[in-house]
Design an enzyme around this catalytic site. Structure first.
Site, short mmCIF file in Angstrom:
data_model
loop_
_atom_site.label_atom_id
_atom_site.label_comp_id
_atom_site.label_asym_id
_atom_site.label_seq_id
_atom_site.Cartn_x
_atom_site.Cartn_y
_atom_site.Cartn_z
N TYR A 1 13.97 1.14 -41.61
CA TYR A 1 13.97 0.61 -40.25
C TYR A 1 12.57 0.08 -39.86
CZ TYR A 1 18.68 2.25 -39.67
OH TYR A 1 20.04 2.41 -39.81
N TYR B 1 26.76 9.21 -37.51
CA TYR B 1 25.97 8.34 -38.40
C TYR B 1 26.54 8.51 -39.81
CZ TYR B 1 22.37 6.29 -41.25
OH TYR B 1 21.72 5.51 -42.17
N ASP C 1 32.39 13.58 -43.83
CA ASP C 1 31.14 13.10 -44.41
C ASP C 1 30.16 14.28 -44.39
OD1 ASP C 1 28.66 12.07 -44.94
OD2 ASP C 1 28.82 10.38 -43.54
N1 PMP Z 1 26.23 10.07 -44.11
C1 PMP Z 1 25.43 10.93 -43.44
C2 PMP Z 1 26.07 12.03 -42.64
C3 PMP Z 1 24.05 10.79 -43.53
O1 PMP Z 1 23.26 11.64 -42.85
C4 PMP Z 1 23.50 9.75 -44.31
C5 PMP Z 1 22.01 9.55 -44.44
N2 PMP Z 1 21.21 9.97 -43.42
C6 PMP Z 1 24.38 8.89 -44.98
C7 PMP Z 1 25.73 9.09 -44.87
C8 PMP Z 1 23.85 7.77 -45.81
O2 PMP Z 1 23.26 8.25 -46.96
P1 PMP Z 1 22.20 7.35 -47.77
O3 PMP Z 1 21.00 7.23 -46.89
O4 PMP Z 1 21.95 8.13 -49.01
O5 PMP Z 1 22.86 6.03 -48.04
#
Ligand code: PMP
Length: 430
Positions: free
Chosen positions: A18, A150, A251
């Site tokens: 970012y 997220y 997730d």
């Molecule tokens: N899902 C969640 C819940 C996350 O916290 C993150 C990363 N902060 C991601 C997916 C994405 O993972 P990456 O940065 O390894 O692409």
């Protein structure tokens, strides 16, 4: 390279997360890391070594330079660092997939290995969309999630990030339009709010004809706001998804492998999703790897369709080095008794962050597992805030209105006290 020269070249050529180009602030140059300490190439704020309060974004649960993990990488390097996964296989990946099936909730039986958390979520979404296509219901292609989430920075994942806090306004018209429920009511211990449970059920029911899946971060919404909710909502989601012919994706990229006090956040509610994403601490933070697990129902559905394969296959799929270190990291978690480690961090953080509750500008202090959050009534200046932590010898990366820590599980009492002092000093400076 001289650190000043390195910073100048970094600012000229290297994107950071970012970040603008060229960079506007000097990054801190890390020369090496061991245990829970980052050693700097040149002192910052008079400090040459920082205790890591971030586990390199939830990943380095065993700290840095761990002899067991180092040995696992070296050992695998002696055999092969990589081979393609199309048509070939190898023991590290097979062992890893088998282990993941063993330790995740029961019906998850099949594993797709990829290279990052975002890709694991993309694969999860593709699995669900392909499942419904295979069953002759291609109209079921939208996702439902709750606000405050997220899931990554690729386009499908951005589409299920919080619509206000995420990048939705920047990409409006380009992102697939998904269905958003209100924020889950705050509080791990708050119990299930019946009105909110009804809201979830109504929304899923209303959109069931077009929904492929519900996707959420279980129990802790991480990057979207470090909010905790009652595990009971996972049960509600499981029930309404089943009742409405909708799949459920958890997730667990951030929450997996013990961070919230259970091995997987889903375990707080004894709920199993149809699809689960893992990443970050999967390799103990050593190498980039993620996994998407699914049930036999999902796999069979896909494999019986017109396109009877899961149409995905990254170049570095199942990377042997990453698989080997992931195997070693999982073994180490159990050997080191992750549950005790996380419990210890939880009680230390609860005690040490308590004084923040009365500091001016603080609206909430919350701790769950090895996660501690102080929420302010204003946004922080990231540079000022992280410099205040560095003066205390601690690496933190506050953002928005939050100063938070998720330390490596191996952090000792003195270092935990130092991290907490870093958080308090940052609150005072922010
Ligand atoms: N899902 C969640 C819940 C996350 O916290 C993150 C990363 N902060 C991601 C997916 C994405 O993972 P990456 O940065 O390894 O692409």
């Amino acid at each position: 390279m001289d650190p000043q020269q390195l910073i100048a070249l970094d600012r000229a050529h290297v994107w950071h997360p970012y970040g603008p180009m060229p960079g506007r602030t000097d990054p801190v140059v890390v020369e090496s890391a061991s245990g829970v300490r980052l050693r700097l190439a040149q002192p910052v704020e008079g400090v040459g070594e920082l205790v890591d309060g971030m586990s390199s974004w939830w990943a380095a649960v065993h700290g840095y330079g761990h002899p067991v993990l180092d040995a696992a990488v070296r050992d695998q390097l002696g055999r092969m660092s990589h081979v393609m996964f199309g048509g070939l296989t190898h023991e590290p990946a097979v062992r890893l997939a088998t282990k993941l099936v063993e330790i995740t909730p029961e019906p998850l039986r099949h594993v797709f290995l990829s290279d990052s958390g975002s890709v694991s979520v993309e694969v999860a979404v593709k699995m669900c969309l392909q499942y419904w296509r295979s069953l002759g219901r291609p109209e079921k292609r939208r996702l439902l999630t709750w606000r405050g989430g997220y899931h990554g920075d690729t386009f499908q994942t951005m589409a299920v990030c919080d619509p206000d806090g995420g990048m939705h306004s920047a990409w409006s018209g380009l992102l697939p339009s998904q269905v958003f429920a209100d924020l889950p009511p705050a509080g791990f211990d708050a119990g299930v709010d019946e009105a909110y449970a009804r809201h979830l059920a109504d929304l899923v029911e209303r959109h069931a004809h077009e929904l492929a899946a519900v996707i959420v971060e279980p129990v802790v919404q991480g990057t979207g706001g470090m909010r905790f909710h009652a595990p009971g909502y996972l049960k509600v989601l499981r029930e309404v998804a089943d009742a409405n012919d909708v799949l459920l994706i958890f997730d667990e990229v951030a929450t997996g492998f013990g961070r919230t006090g259970e091995l997987f956040a889903a375990d707080h509610a004894s709920v199993a999703p149809d699809v689960m994403c893992l990443g970050k601490s999967l390799t103990g933070g050593y190498l980039s790897m993620a996994a998407t697990l699914c049930t036999s129902r999902v796999a069979d559905g896909i494999s019986r369709g017109e396109l009877p394969v899961l149409a995905h296959g990254p170049t570095f799929m199942g990377n042997p080095l990453a698989s080997a270190v992931a195997n070693a990291s999982i073994e180490l978690l159990f050997q080191d008794d992750w549950r005790q480690q996380v419990k210890g961090i939880e009680s230390a953080l609860r005690k040490a962050l308590e004084p923040a509750t009365v500091l001016p500008g603080v609206v909430d202090v919350r701790v769950l597992g090895a996660i501690g959050v102080v929420q302010l009534d204003h946004d922080v200046d990231v540079a000022v805030a992280s410099r205040a932590a560095m003066r205390e010898g601690v690496w933190l990366r506050p953002y928005r209105d939050m100063i938070y820590t998720m330390p490596p599980f191996v952090t000792g009492d003195d270092d935990l006290a130092r991290i907490a002092a870093g958080v308090l000093a940052t609150v005072a400076a922010a």
